[in-house]
Design a protein around this motif. Structure first.
Motif, PDB file in Angstrom:
ATOM      1  N   LYS A   1     -98.233 -23.271   9.467  1.00 37.37           N
ATOM      2  CA  LYS A   1     -97.639 -23.315  10.587  1.00 37.37           C
ATOM      3  C   LYS A   1     -96.587 -22.430  11.033  1.00 37.37           C
ATOM      4  N   LEU A   2     -96.576 -21.508  10.275  1.00 37.88           N
ATOM      5  CA  LEU A   2     -95.366 -20.350  10.399  1.00 37.88           C
ATOM      6  C   LEU A   2     -95.744 -19.493  11.922  1.00 37.88           C
ATOM      7  N   SER A   3     -94.806 -19.148  12.354  1.00 37.98           N
ATOM      8  CA  SER A   3     -95.115 -18.355  13.596  1.00 37.98           C
ATOM      9  C   SER A   3     -95.107 -16.725  13.044  1.00 37.98           C
ATOM     10  N   GLU A   4     -95.491 -16.082  14.105  1.00 41.30           N
ATOM     11  CA  GLU A   4     -95.884 -14.611  13.737  1.00 41.30           C
ATOM     12  C   GLU A   4     -94.436 -14.016  13.548  1.00 41.30           C
ATOM     13  N   GLY A   5     -93.253 -14.553  14.132  1.00 40.85           N
ATOM     14  CA  GLY A   5     -92.026 -14.119  13.937  1.00 40.85           C
ATOM     15  C   GLY A   5     -91.513 -14.408  12.615  1.00 40.85           C
ATOM     16  N   GLU A   6     -91.902 -15.587  11.833  1.00 41.64           N
ATOM     17  CA  GLU A   6     -91.400 -16.010  10.758  1.00 41.64           C
ATOM     18  C   GLU A   6     -92.171 -15.127   9.564  1.00 41.64           C
ATOM     19  N   PHE A   7     -93.743 -14.730   9.843  1.00 43.50           N
ATOM     20  CA  PHE A   7     -94.241 -14.053   8.963  1.00 43.50           C
ATOM     21  C   PHE A   7     -93.662 -12.419   8.931  1.00 43.50           C
ATOM     22  N   GLN A   8     -93.261 -12.129  10.220  1.00 41.30           N
ATOM     23  CA  GLN A   8     -92.631 -10.660  10.139  1.00 41.30           C
ATOM     24  C   GLN A   8     -91.203 -10.644   9.128  1.00 41.30           C
ATOM     25  N   LEU A   9     -90.502 -11.785   9.274  1.00 39.36           N
ATOM     26  CA  LEU A   9     -89.545 -11.897   8.466  1.00 39.36           C
ATOM     27  C   LEU A   9     -89.766 -11.874   7.107  1.00 39.36           C
ATOM     28  N   ILE A  10     -90.693 -12.368   6.856  1.00 38.69           N
ATOM     29  CA  ILE A  10     -91.587 -12.551   5.194  1.00 38.69           C
ATOM     30  C   ILE A  10     -91.729 -11.319   5.018  1.00 38.69           C
ATOM     31  N   ARG A  11     -92.442 -10.642   5.752  1.00 35.50           N
ATOM     32  CA  ARG A  11     -93.072  -9.212   5.584  1.00 35.50           C
ATOM     33  C   ARG A  11     -91.684  -8.136   5.343  1.00 35.50           C
ATOM     34  N   GLN A  12     -90.824  -8.272   6.098  1.00 31.66           N
ATOM     35  CA  GLN A  12     -89.669  -7.556   5.879  1.00 31.66           C
ATOM     36  C   GLN A  12     -88.943  -7.796   4.797  1.00 31.66           C
ATOM     37  N   THR A  13     -88.825  -9.195   4.392  1.00 32.09           N
ATOM     38  CA  THR A  13     -88.243  -9.412   3.055  1.00 32.09           C
ATOM     39  C   THR A  13     -88.900  -8.784   1.793  1.00 32.09           C
ATOM     40  N   LEU A  14     -90.294  -8.841   1.819  1.00 32.39           N
ATOM     41  CA  LEU A  14     -91.110  -8.378   0.862  1.00 32.39           C
ATOM     42  C   LEU A  14     -90.804  -6.730   0.750  1.00 32.39           C
ATOM     43  N   LEU A  15     -90.739  -6.250   1.631  1.00 33.38           N
ATOM     44  CA  LEU A  15     -90.658  -4.696   1.904  1.00 33.38           C
ATOM     45  C   LEU A  15     -89.333  -4.353   1.429  1.00 33.38           C
ATOM     46  N   ILE A  16     -88.122  -4.937   1.683  1.00 30.80           N
ATOM     47  CA  ILE A  16     -86.907  -4.729   0.982  1.00 30.80           C
ATOM     48  C   ILE A  16     -86.881  -4.863  -0.391  1.00 30.80           C
ATOM     49  N   PHE A  17     -87.704  -5.802  -0.717  1.00 29.80           N
ATOM     50  CA  PHE A  17     -87.878  -6.103  -2.507  1.00 29.80           C
ATOM     51  C   PHE A  17     -88.347  -5.085  -3.028  1.00 29.80           C
ATOM     52  N   PHE A  18     -89.600  -4.410  -2.204  1.00 28.95           N
ATOM     53  CA  PHE A  18     -90.171  -3.209  -2.986  1.00 28.95           C
ATOM     54  C   PHE A  18     -89.524  -1.872  -2.760  1.00 28.95           C
ATOM     55  N   GLN A  19     -88.511  -1.702  -1.873  1.00 31.18           N
ATOM     56  CA  GLN A  19     -87.998  -0.532  -1.424  1.00 31.18           C
ATOM     57  C   GLN A  19     -87.675   0.395  -2.631  1.00 31.18           C
ATOM     58  N   ASP A  20     -88.049   1.488  -2.143  1.00 34.93           N
ATOM     59  CA  ASP A  20     -87.573   2.913  -3.376  1.00 34.93           C
ATOM     60  C   ASP A  20     -88.526   2.762  -4.595  1.00 34.93           C
ATOM     61  N   LEU A  21     -89.690   2.025  -4.668  1.00 35.26           N
ATOM     62  CA  LEU A  21     -90.670   2.087  -5.682  1.00 35.26           C
ATOM     63  C   LEU A  21     -91.695   3.014  -5.295  1.00 35.26           C
ATOM     64  N   HIS A  22     -91.731   4.102  -6.135  1.00 35.92           N
ATOM     65  CA  HIS A  22     -92.720   5.255  -5.887  1.00 35.92           C
ATOM     66  C   HIS A  22     -93.641   5.519  -6.977  1.00 35.92           C
ATOM     67  N   ILE A  23     -93.929   4.657  -7.888  1.00 34.67           N
ATOM     68  CA  ILE A  23     -94.445   4.906  -9.218  1.00 34.67           C
ATOM     69  C   ILE A  23     -95.984   5.343  -8.712  1.00 34.67           C
ATOM     70  N   ARG A  24     -96.369   6.496  -9.134  1.00 34.16           N
ATOM     71  CA  ARG A  24     -97.676   6.945  -8.862  1.00 34.16           C
ATOM     72  C   ARG A  24     -98.847   6.079  -9.795  1.00 34.16           C
ATOM     73  N   VAL A  25     -99.981   5.528  -9.127  1.00 32.67           N
ATOM     74  CA  VAL A  25    -100.817   4.878 -10.151  1.00 32.67           C
ATOM     75  C   VAL A  25    -102.141   5.673  -9.917  1.00 32.67           C
ATOM     76  N   SER A  26    -102.792   5.993 -10.875  1.00 32.96           N
ATOM     77  CA  SER A  26    -103.975   7.085 -11.033  1.00 32.96           C
ATOM     78  C   SER A  26    -105.261   6.426 -10.054  1.00 32.96           C
ATOM     79  N   THR A  27    -105.422   5.226  -9.898  1.00 33.17           N
ATOM     80  CA  THR A  27    -106.567   4.893  -9.249  1.00 33.17           C
ATOM     81  C   THR A  27    -106.183   4.811  -7.818  1.00 33.17           C
ATOM     82  N   PHE A  28    -104.832   4.622  -7.240  1.00 32.36           N
ATOM     83  CA  PHE A  28    -104.380   4.917  -5.922  1.00 32.36           C
ATOM     84  C   PHE A  28    -104.650   6.480  -5.499  1.00 32.36           C
TER      85      PHE A  28
END
Lengths: 378, 334
Positions: free
Chosen positions: A149-176
């Motif tokens: 039942k979350l709105s698009e706006g709330e999902f956007q906030l979740i997305r932004q929160t996750l991306l802030i958590f992962f900010q500055d991680l640039h480990i190279r993965v061979s499969t990628f």
């Protein structure tokens, strides 16, 4: 940011962890029944009802250190053991994979489909255990209830929160790198072609409306990408075609996965900052861990069940070398506790930890197995 | 038409927020100030022409109670008739500084009794309107602060109710043909837009309904509301009637920022799809209808753009920030 992010973060990272462990168990030729038991034990611990209850409470995301400690515990919920270097590599793979999935989600709410992909695969790992499948289905229902039942706006906030958590991680993965979804500088490739998200129109059209609201003119412009319309929407039901491939298992027995340690000086500066500043929130995080792990029931092993060590690298020498050569700024420190303060809380945590039975490894026991031991080390 | 110019390095990367770049043009001093949010800190820096970095400063949230360091949601320069203030919004409240960020002149804590624990609490959306600064909150209320010509005697004078979901962005412009009056448009997470007229009290002029998609960024020019949405659309409405005149399928992902060069009517749109587009807005003098023309598109490879601003009044140069990028990218006309 959003206080609804933790369950998504935990479940997806957990799912990636299981993908990697499954691949390594097969690569290391661990006997089928043992491998199944390992995954079964970890999954049933992950989806324990009390644990899930704690997880789903609205709360801020905790630090990377606190979260890493939970996965350390989870990875050792069975007879399997991992050395520090392997655990570090496992965590690198987990975090980079989920970061990639979040970044590439077409719509913010597609992170829920990614989560469902992980859960679908997890059920595949435990298809012989109806009780565990039931636990996973329960979690599925809880996810649908909370996030349905979350709105698009709330999902956007979740997305932004996750991306802030992962900010500055640039480990190279061979499969990628091999699949060309990550550049050699560690940044992910953001394609400008393919289907647009469900609900978005292919860019390039300008519509003009009359005062009465009727479309009176339609013009095109060159937008630069090469997009096509979306075919269909993924299913949010318990069973269904998710359509989205993000969150499905990208590992197979024949593809060894390596990570390359790369940290630019810029990253080092900001991360070193993070590690040097004494954590005044250790108490809060300890509380969180105590509550969370209090709900984590570790199966008590009956009889002389022999444990084994899983290696995320191809040889023991490689693993040792990785441990020695890991850049300082990329070391995952576990929670540092002020042992002198808060005697009562430490006792409480010790009591909870005491309930976790860990098989004594005769020779290979690394001191880091026990959480308290980890804390004493610091 | 545009080419990449020298980038300005940042101490830390930009966070994946909307409207994550503020620019203060100071042509008289040959300086441009830039403001970017990293997460728990915001970075201010000033650059000479050609993008040569000069001074830089980091700002943090004033109070740090809680599990993790509180996050900043936006940083923005507010140009008022007699002074320029730098406003910083976060999960704790609103901080206002002198324009170089050296001195905090005002602090407003968000009322924690406001939101339930099920929702995050934050302020977001900043704009200057005559001698007011308006700031949005997660409850949907817009706080109006009365700013004196100088000094710290800033007063919360009004709270506007018009939205039920968190405010995303606010834009203002001087009301046409009237001095001391401005129009303002506020946008929220459900895509609702409210157009206000400022004065001793703010009055709601028009309400434009949403369509289930957030509106992260909004601009106002000559009575035209330009709104960017989560589904990549840019829509142009008439501010006085609320009528939709133009709908552009501009981007393949959510719009993250819009900017305007008011002297020439140029609109800049940036989105998470890595593209930046420039549009020319026009009001047909006979029919009064709004017209738009696409001028230029730029692909910022593999970058989820989170902020974009024109760097000169004629819109011949612009700056871009992207998630995880520790530099400000600059583009200028060839």
């Amino acid at each position: 940011m959003s206080v609804r992010t933790l369950p998504l973060l935990f479940l997806n990272l957990g799912g990636e962890m299981l993908y990697v462990l499954d691949q390594r168990l097969r690569a290391q030729n661990i006997p089928g029944d043992k491998a199944r038991k390992v995954l079964n034990d970890i999954i049933s611990t992950m989806f324990n009802r009390k644990f899930m209850e704690e997880l789903f409470k609205p709360q801020e995301l905790y630090s990377k250190k606190a979260l890493r400690t939970v996965y350390d515990r989870l990875a050792h919920a069975s007879i399997m053991r991992l050395n520090q270097a392997s655990m570090d590599k496992l965590y690198d793979l987990m975090t980079m994979a989920f970061k990639y999935q979040v970044l590439l989600c077409p719509r913010p709410k597609d992170v829920l489909l990614v989560t469902f992909n992980h859960l679908d695969a997890i059920k595949g790992f435990v298809q012989d255990s109806p009780t565990v499948i039931h636990q996973v289905d329960e979690t599925f229902r809880q996810l649908s209830e909370v996030y349905g039942k979350l709105s698009e706006g709330e999902f956007q906030l979740i997305r932004q929160t996750l991306l802030i958590f992962f900010q500055d991680l640039h480990i190279r993965v061979s499969t990628f790198l091999k699949d060309k979804v990550q550049n050699s500088n560690g940044r992910f490739v953001l394609p400008v072609s393919g289907p647009v998200p469900w609900g978005t129109e292919v860019p390039g059209v300008i519509r003009v409306f009359s005062v009465k609201g009727k479309e009176v003119k339609k013009m095109k412009f060159r937008h630069g990408g090469d997009y096509v319309a979306a075919q269909k929407e993924g299913s949010f039901e318990l069973y269904g075609d998710r359509v989205l491939k993000l969150g499905t298992n990208m590992y197979s027995a024949s593809r060894p996965v390596e990570t390359h340690m790369s940290a630019t000086s810029k990253n080092a500066a900001s991360r070193a900052q993070e590690n040097i500043v004494p954590n005044p929130l250790a108490k809060e995080e300890l509380n969180f861990l105590a509550r969370l792990m209090g709900g984590m029931e570790i199966k008590k092993l009956s009889g002389p069940e022999p444990g084994f060590r899983l290696n995320l690298f191809t040889t023991d020498e490689e693993e040792e070398h990785a441990a020695l050569s890991r850049p300082e700024e990329l070391s995952y420190e576990v929670i540092s506790i002020q042992a002198t303060q808060d005697q009562q809380r430490n006792e409480e945590l010790a009591r909870i930890m005491g309930e976790f039975e860990i098989t004594e490894q005769p020779e290979n026991t690394s001191k880091g197995d026990d959480l308290l031991a980890m804390m004493d080390r610091l | 038409m545009f080419r990449r110019e020298r980038s300005i390095p940042l101490r830390s990367s930009a966070a994946a927020l909307s409207n994550n770049l503020s620019v203060l043009q100071l042509p008289a001093r040959d300086l441009t100030h830039f403001g970017v949010v990293h997460g728990p800190s915001a970075q201010l820096l000033s650059a000479a022409p050609e993008g040569v970095p000069l001074a830089q400063r980091q700002l943090h949230v004033k109070e740090g109670a809680g599990v993790s360091p509180p996050l900043i949601t936006q940083v923005h320069w507010c140009v008022l008739p007699f002074r320029v203030l730098l406003v910083l919004t976060s999960h704790r409240g609103i901080q206002m500084y002198e324009s170089d960020g050296s001195v905090m002149v005002y602090w407003h804590a968000l009322d924690s009794g406001d939101a339930s624990s099920v929702q995050a609490m934050f302020a977001r959306g900043i704009a200057a309107s005559v001698h007011f600064i308006c700031v949005g909150t997660c409850s949907g209320r817009v706080l109006v602060f009365d700013i004196p010509a100088k000094g710290p005697n800033i007063v919360l004078s009004e709270e506007l109710a018009g939205h039920q979901t968190p405010i995303t962005d606010i834009a203002t412009e001087r009301a046409q043909g009237q001095d001391g009056v401005a129009d303002m448009v506020t946008a929220d997470d459900s895509g609702v837009l409210c157009v206000w007229r400022s004065g001793p009290e703010f009055t709601l002029l028009t309400r434009i309904p949403g369509f289930g998609v957030p509106c992260p960024s909004v601009q106002l020019w000559q009575g035209i509301v330009a709104a960017g949405y989560g589904n990549g659309q840019v829509r142009l409405y008439d501010a006085s009637t609320g009528a939709l005149h133009v709908q552009i399928s501009a981007h393949a992902r959510t719009i993250s920022a819009l900017d305007l060069a008011p002297e020439v009517g140029k609109l800049l749109s940036a989105a998470e799809d890595t593209f930046v587009h420039i549009w020319k807005l026009n009001r047909n003098p006979e029919s009064g209808s709004i017209e738009v023309e696409h001028c230029h598109g730029e692909c910022v490879s593999d970058t989820q753009v989170c902020g974009v601003r024109f760097c000169d009044p004629l819109g011949s140069s612009f700056a871009v920030t992207g998630y995880d990028l520790a530099e400000i990218l600059r583009f200028g006309t060839v």
